[in-house]
Design a protein around this motif. Structure first.
Motif, PDB file in Angstrom:
ATOM      1  N   ALA A 138     -45.956 -40.008  -2.405  1.00 31.04           N
ATOM      2  CA  ALA A 138     -45.671 -38.573  -2.259  1.00 31.04           C
ATOM      3  C   ALA A 138     -44.244 -38.260  -2.693  1.00 31.04           C
ATOM      4  CB  ALA A 138     -45.895 -38.136  -0.810  1.00 31.04           C
ATOM      5  N   LEU A 139     -43.277 -39.103  -2.273  1.00 31.56           N
ATOM      6  CA  LEU A 139     -41.875 -38.875  -2.634  1.00 31.56           C
ATOM      7  C   LEU A 139     -41.696 -38.916  -4.146  1.00 31.56           C
ATOM      8  CD1 LEU A 139     -40.006 -40.985   0.077  1.00 31.56           C
ATOM      9  CD2 LEU A 139     -40.045 -38.501  -0.140  1.00 31.56           C
ATOM     10  N   ALA A 140     -42.459 -39.809  -4.812  1.00 29.80           N
ATOM     11  CA  ALA A 140     -42.334 -39.942  -6.258  1.00 29.80           C
ATOM     12  C   ALA A 140     -42.986 -38.778  -6.995  1.00 29.80           C
ATOM     13  CB  ALA A 140     -42.941 -41.270  -6.705  1.00 29.80           C
ATOM     14  N   SER A 141     -44.044 -38.208  -6.415  1.00 28.35           N
ATOM     15  CA  SER A 141     -44.788 -37.217  -7.196  1.00 28.35           C
ATOM     16  C   SER A 141     -44.581 -35.769  -6.738  1.00 28.35           C
ATOM     17  CB  SER A 141     -46.285 -37.557  -7.192  1.00 28.35           C
ATOM     18  OG  SER A 141     -46.661 -38.201  -6.023  1.00 28.35           O
ATOM     19  N   VAL A 142     -43.932 -35.566  -5.586  1.00 24.30           N
ATOM     20  CA  VAL A 142     -43.759 -34.199  -5.116  1.00 24.30           C
ATOM     21  C   VAL A 142     -42.680 -33.496  -5.947  1.00 24.30           C
ATOM     22  CG1 VAL A 142     -41.963 -34.452  -3.347  1.00 24.30           C
ATOM     23  CG2 VAL A 142     -43.887 -32.918  -2.939  1.00 24.30           C
ATOM     24  N   ASP A 143     -42.879 -32.203  -6.159  1.00 26.28           N
ATOM     25  CA  ASP A 143     -41.967 -31.449  -7.030  1.00 26.28           C
ATOM     26  C   ASP A 143     -40.830 -30.860  -6.191  1.00 26.28           C
ATOM     27  OD1 ASP A 143     -40.913 -30.202  -9.204  1.00 26.28           O
ATOM     28  OD2 ASP A 143     -42.293 -28.481  -9.116  1.00 26.28           O
ATOM     29  N   VAL A 144     -39.768 -31.676  -5.986  1.00 21.12           N
ATOM     30  CA  VAL A 144     -38.657 -31.250  -5.137  1.00 21.12           C
ATOM     31  C   VAL A 144     -37.339 -31.456  -5.874  1.00 21.12           C
ATOM     32  CG1 VAL A 144     -37.320 -31.869  -3.075  1.00 21.12           C
ATOM     33  CG2 VAL A 144     -39.797 -31.671  -2.927  1.00 21.12           C
ATOM     34  N   ASP A 145     -36.432 -30.471  -5.704  1.00 25.00           N
ATOM     35  CA  ASP A 145     -35.091 -30.603  -6.249  1.00 25.00           C
ATOM     36  C   ASP A 145     -34.260 -31.332  -5.198  1.00 25.00           C
ATOM     37  OD1 ASP A 145     -32.960 -30.332  -7.860  1.00 25.00           O
ATOM     38  OD2 ASP A 145     -32.589 -28.204  -7.412  1.00 25.00           O
ATOM     39  N   TRP A 146     -34.188 -32.679  -5.323  1.00 25.65           N
ATOM     40  CA  TRP A 146     -33.603 -33.482  -4.250  1.00 25.65           C
ATOM     41  C   TRP A 146     -32.093 -33.263  -4.104  1.00 25.65           C
ATOM     42  CZ3 TRP A 146     -36.513 -35.639  -0.688  1.00 25.65           C
ATOM     43  CH2 TRP A 146     -37.851 -35.917  -0.998  1.00 25.65           C
ATOM     44  N   SER A 147     -31.636 -33.049  -2.876  1.00 25.81           N
ATOM     45  CA  SER A 147     -30.208 -32.989  -2.565  1.00 25.81           C
ATOM     46  C   SER A 147     -29.931 -34.080  -1.542  1.00 25.81           C
ATOM     47  CB  SER A 147     -29.861 -31.628  -1.969  1.00 25.81           C
ATOM     48  OG  SER A 147     -30.502 -31.479  -0.719  1.00 25.81           O
ATOM     49  N   ALA A 148     -28.651 -34.335  -1.251  1.00 21.74           N
ATOM     50  CA  ALA A 148     -28.295 -35.393  -0.307  1.00 21.74           C
ATOM     51  C   ALA A 148     -28.926 -35.138   1.058  1.00 21.74           C
ATOM     52  CB  ALA A 148     -26.780 -35.478  -0.186  1.00 21.74           C
ATOM     53  N   SER A 149     -28.860 -33.867   1.511  1.00 23.21           N
ATOM     54  CA  SER A 149     -29.392 -33.579   2.842  1.00 23.21           C
ATOM     55  C   SER A 149     -30.905 -33.788   2.899  1.00 23.21           C
ATOM     56  CB  SER A 149     -29.029 -32.151   3.258  1.00 23.21           C
ATOM     57  OG  SER A 149     -29.626 -31.225   2.376  1.00 23.21           O
ATOM     58  N   LYS A 150     -31.584 -33.472   1.794  1.00 22.96           N
ATOM     59  CA  LYS A 150     -33.038 -33.662   1.776  1.00 22.96           C
ATOM     60  C   LYS A 150     -33.402 -35.143   1.801  1.00 22.96           C
ATOM     61  CE  LYS A 150     -34.331 -29.323  -0.411  1.00 22.96           C
ATOM     62  NZ  LYS A 150     -34.942 -28.669  -1.582  1.00 22.96           N
ATOM     63  N   VAL A 151     -32.643 -35.944   1.016  1.00 22.49           N
ATOM     64  CA  VAL A 151     -32.909 -37.385   0.981  1.00 22.49           C
ATOM     65  C   VAL A 151     -32.673 -38.000   2.352  1.00 22.49           C
ATOM     66  CG1 VAL A 151     -32.142 -39.584  -0.008  1.00 22.49           C
ATOM     67  CG2 VAL A 151     -32.369 -37.580  -1.476  1.00 22.49           C
ATOM     68  N   LEU A 152     -31.544 -37.599   2.986  1.00 23.66           N
ATOM     69  CA  LEU A 152     -31.209 -38.143   4.307  1.00 23.66           C
ATOM     70  C   LEU A 152     -32.227 -37.757   5.364  1.00 23.66           C
ATOM     71  CD1 LEU A 152     -27.342 -37.894   4.681  1.00 23.66           C
ATOM     72  CD2 LEU A 152     -28.792 -39.922   4.949  1.00 23.66           C
ATOM     73  N   LEU A 153     -32.802 -36.576   5.189  1.00 26.11           N
ATOM     74  CA  LEU A 153     -33.713 -36.054   6.210  1.00 26.11           C
ATOM     75  C   LEU A 153     -34.983 -36.899   6.328  1.00 26.11           C
ATOM     76  CD1 LEU A 153     -33.753 -33.847   8.273  1.00 26.11           C
ATOM     77  CD2 LEU A 153     -34.782 -32.312   6.599  1.00 26.11           C
ATOM     78  N   VAL A 154     -35.387 -37.560   5.227  1.00 29.33           N
ATOM     79  CA  VAL A 154     -36.656 -38.314   5.255  1.00 29.33           C
ATOM     80  C   VAL A 154     -36.636 -39.457   6.285  1.00 29.33           C
ATOM     81  CG1 VAL A 154     -38.268 -39.697   3.896  1.00 29.33           C
ATOM     82  CG2 VAL A 154     -37.292 -37.626   2.913  1.00 29.33           C
ATOM     83  N   PRO A 155     -35.636 -40.383   6.228  1.00 32.57           N
ATOM     84  CA  PRO A 155     -35.620 -41.430   7.270  1.00 32.57           C
ATOM     85  C   PRO A 155     -35.413 -40.855   8.674  1.00 32.57           C
ATOM     86  CG  PRO A 155     -33.670 -41.566   5.867  1.00 32.57           C
ATOM     87  CD  PRO A 155     -34.608 -40.620   5.196  1.00 32.57           C
ATOM     88  N   VAL A 156     -34.622 -39.768   8.768  1.00 30.21           N
ATOM     89  CA  VAL A 156     -34.407 -39.153  10.083  1.00 30.21           C
ATOM     90  C   VAL A 156     -35.745 -38.667  10.653  1.00 30.21           C
ATOM     91  CG1 VAL A 156     -33.351 -37.181  11.274  1.00 30.21           C
ATOM     92  CG2 VAL A 156     -32.017 -38.511   9.631  1.00 30.21           C
ATOM     93  N   MET A 157     -36.586 -38.083   9.786  1.00 30.80           N
ATOM     94  CA  MET A 157     -37.905 -37.610  10.213  1.00 30.80           C
ATOM     95  C   MET A 157     -38.757 -38.749  10.736  1.00 30.80           C
ATOM     96  SD  MET A 157     -39.567 -34.879   7.620  1.00 30.80           S
ATOM     97  CE  MET A 157     -38.615 -34.892   6.142  1.00 30.80           C
ATOM     98  N   VAL A 158     -38.753 -39.881   9.997  1.00 28.89           N
ATOM     99  CA  VAL A 158     -39.607 -41.008  10.396  1.00 28.89           C
ATOM    100  C   VAL A 158     -39.192 -41.526  11.775  1.00 28.89           C
ATOM    101  CG1 VAL A 158     -40.281 -43.375   9.846  1.00 28.89           C
ATOM    102  CG2 VAL A 158     -40.155 -41.680   8.026  1.00 28.89           C
ATOM    103  N   VAL A 159     -37.867 -41.694  11.965  1.00 28.53           N
ATOM    104  CA  VAL A 159     -37.385 -42.246  13.237  1.00 28.53           C
ATOM    105  C   VAL A 159     -37.605 -41.248  14.380  1.00 28.53           C
ATOM    106  CG1 VAL A 159     -35.354 -43.067  14.481  1.00 28.53           C
ATOM    107  CG2 VAL A 159     -35.704 -43.740  12.096  1.00 28.53           C
ATOM    108  N   SER A 160     -37.237 -39.974  14.168  1.00 29.03           N
ATOM    109  CA  SER A 160     -37.435 -38.987  15.234  1.00 29.03           C
ATOM    110  C   SER A 160     -38.921 -38.823  15.532  1.00 29.03           C
ATOM    111  CB  SER A 160     -36.881 -37.616  14.838  1.00 29.03           C
ATOM    112  OG  SER A 160     -35.692 -37.743  14.142  1.00 29.03           O
TER     113      SER A 160
END
Lengths: 273, 266
Positions: A138-160
């Motif tokens: 999903a991360l590879a194929s989703v159409d997102v304009d990645w920023s630092a905060s967006k990238v950081l948010l992914v592991p935070v989501m998994v842990v929370s």
């Protein structure tokens, strides 16, 4: 004994018991590999269901397949971690009925650690693996304009998310101390919760979305932060900063679940059998 | 005691056994209702994108969901019916006692499983179904004939479901452990019975294949008969043919197993 050493004690007990179960499951290696593969297949079925749906349509609730896969991967990975750590808690009711719960109470180790590590099943890695693979795709194929905060948010989501689901497991176990024979109610919130979060919030009725945002805050596992990553407005109209509130929500959930667990333990009366 | 009365007594025992666990039944009703609600919303979103998918309209898709929740425990779609006890008895060697009884092994376990199914439907299936009918628009017939035909398909579905699980349980005579077989039962049951998606909404060749497999007799057939999507007589014939074939296969496997049986334990 201070609060800190109680936590350390619990973790130590958990590690010892879990280690024992891992060694036991490794005795029959082939059998272990087969059960991991089986576990992978069972959990993979619901993604096959989503793929089947998308073989008929291009979007679901206005979300594309990579976006839904993003929700799915987050939900299943978080749930998988919680399930690996505390998934055996649903046998608590059975333990209380047959009286073996009493044995745990007299042992010199925290009961929560003992129950959580009970029958620790490494085969549950199957679910985490499956969730991670879908999340990676999903991360590879989703159409997102990645920023630092967006990238950081992914592991935070998994842990929370894992912490929120863990709190649900512990709260469910506390409820079982009262209900004894109602393990399935817990399934409705754990397995039901992860199933719900695999689909976009736009699919569900407003009241249901409000319920899992404000009452049982499962929406903070993935829905709320993911809408920020994907650049969509959140359906209940939450302000933007709530996308970063998942760790806080997770912490509150864990504290509440811990209190429920203590209250439950104090009120426990043995069946006497 | 006539053999008919014997099997009726076994069925009544199966019914009562599950009726004992009242809190578990209430919990099951709650869980099936929650899952029903989640599925209904996803199906409505799907049918919103593609109306008349698989020949169903939205009300029919909703009906299908609640029927699935009603029959999930009834037909032990995920396993966990009589075959679970049978596997355990084969593993421990207690099966020797069953073989010694002056009753037919297959019919004995079928009777018990029918009793279990009847309880699961009344105790656990009806409430989620009624909940669905009250809170969501469903496509239910007002005529008595489709309901009667539906009753027949349910009975046949129960037999097909049992026959499949009986075959799986007998394999434990050779495998000695039912864990792998149980996983296969779960996967095939959920996928091929149409718990994931109605079988008529499966695309292309895959759809054609899953619709002729025995699992299609379990949720798809009763649903199509109830909603008048298929000719009842054709559905009965499909279900009965699979029931006969699977029960016969069970008999063959059973005689092979009992000829070579070495009782475990001691």
């Amino acid at each position: 004994m201070g609060e800190r050493s109680a936590v350390a004690e619990g973790l130590r007990a958990y590690r010892l018991i879990a280690g024992m179960w891992i060694r036991s499951s490794m005795t029959y290696r082939t059998s272990f590999v087969v059960t991991v593969l089986g576990n992978l297949t069972v959990t993979g079925l619901d993604f096959v269901g989503i793929l089947l749906m998308f073989s008929q349509v291009d979007s679901l609730g206005g979300w594309s397949l990579p976006e839904v896969a993003f929700l799915y991967g987050l939900s299943v990975t978080s749930f998988g971690i919680a399930d690996l750590a505390l998934g055996s808690m649903d046998v608590l009711g059975a333990r209380m009925r047959d009286g073996s719960f009493d044995t745990l109470l007299v042992r010199p180790a925290p009961v929560l650690a003992q129950v959580g590590a009970d029958r620790f099943a490494l085969r549950r890695l199957g679910r985490i693996t499956q969730g991670t693979v879908v999340l990676g795709w999903a991360l590879a194929s989703v159409d997102v304009d990645w920023s630092a905060s967006k990238v950081l948010l992914v592991p935070v989501m998994v842990v929370s998310g894992a912490a929120i689901f863990s709190a649900v497991f512990v709260a469910g176990a506390s409820f079982q101390i009262y209900a004894q024979d109602a393990a399935e109610v817990q399934n409705a919130f754990t397995y039901g919760g992860t199933t719900l979060l695999q689909y976009p919030p736009t699919v569900f009725g407003k009241d249901l979305v409000r319920g899992v945002t404000f009452m049982l805050p499962l929406a903070f596992v993935n829905w709320v932060p993911a809408t920020y990553v994907l650049g969509r407005p959140y359906p209940v109209g939450l302000p933007g900063w709530t996308a970063f509130a998942s760790p806080l929500v997770a912490a509150v959930c864990c504290v509440l679940a811990g209190m429920a667990w203590r209250t439950g333990l104090r009120s426990y009366r043995s069946t006497g059998s | 005691m006539g053999s008919g009365r014997l099997y009726a007594a076994v069925a009544a025992g199966g019914f009562r056994r599950y009726a004992t666990y009242r809190a578990a039944t209430v919990a099951g009703v709650f869980t099936n209702t929650v899952f029903g609600v989640i599925l209904v919303y996803t199906y409505l979103a799907l049918w919103h994108e593609k109306p008349h998918l698989g020949g169903y309209d939205q009300a029919q898709a909703v009906t299908y969901v609640w029927l699935g929740q009603c029959l999930y425990a009834t037909l032990a779609i995920q396993g966990g019916g009589a075959e679970k006890d049978l596997m355990e008895r084969i593993r421990t060697g207690e099966i020797a006692v069953d073989l010694y009884r002056p009753a037919d092994l297959q019919l004995w376990w079928l009777a018990g499983d029918v009793g279990r199914a009847l309880f699961q439907m009344l105790g656990r299936g009806v409430v989620p179904f009624v909940f669905g009918a009250v809170f969501f628009p469903m496509a239910l017939p007002t005529d008595v004939t489709p309901w009667a035909a539906f009753g027949v398909t349910l009975l046949l579905a129960t037999v097909v479901s049992f026959a499949l699980r009986y075959l799986a349980a007998l394999s434990v005579f050779w495998l000695m452990d039912g864990m792998g077989v149980n996983q296969v039962l779960t996967v095939t049951g959920i996928f091929f019975s149409g718990m994931v998606l109605p079988l008529n909404a499966f695309p292309g060749t895959l759809g054609e294949v899953v619709r002729v497999l025995p699992w299609a007799a379990q949720i798809q057939m009763p649903a199509d008969v109830l909603m008048g999507e298929t000719d009842p007589l054709g559905a009965f014939a499909f279900q009965a043919a699979w029931a006969v074939a699977l029960l016969a296969a069970g008999r063959l496997l059973q005689s092979a197993a009992t000829r070579r049986v070495v009782v475990q334990g001691g």
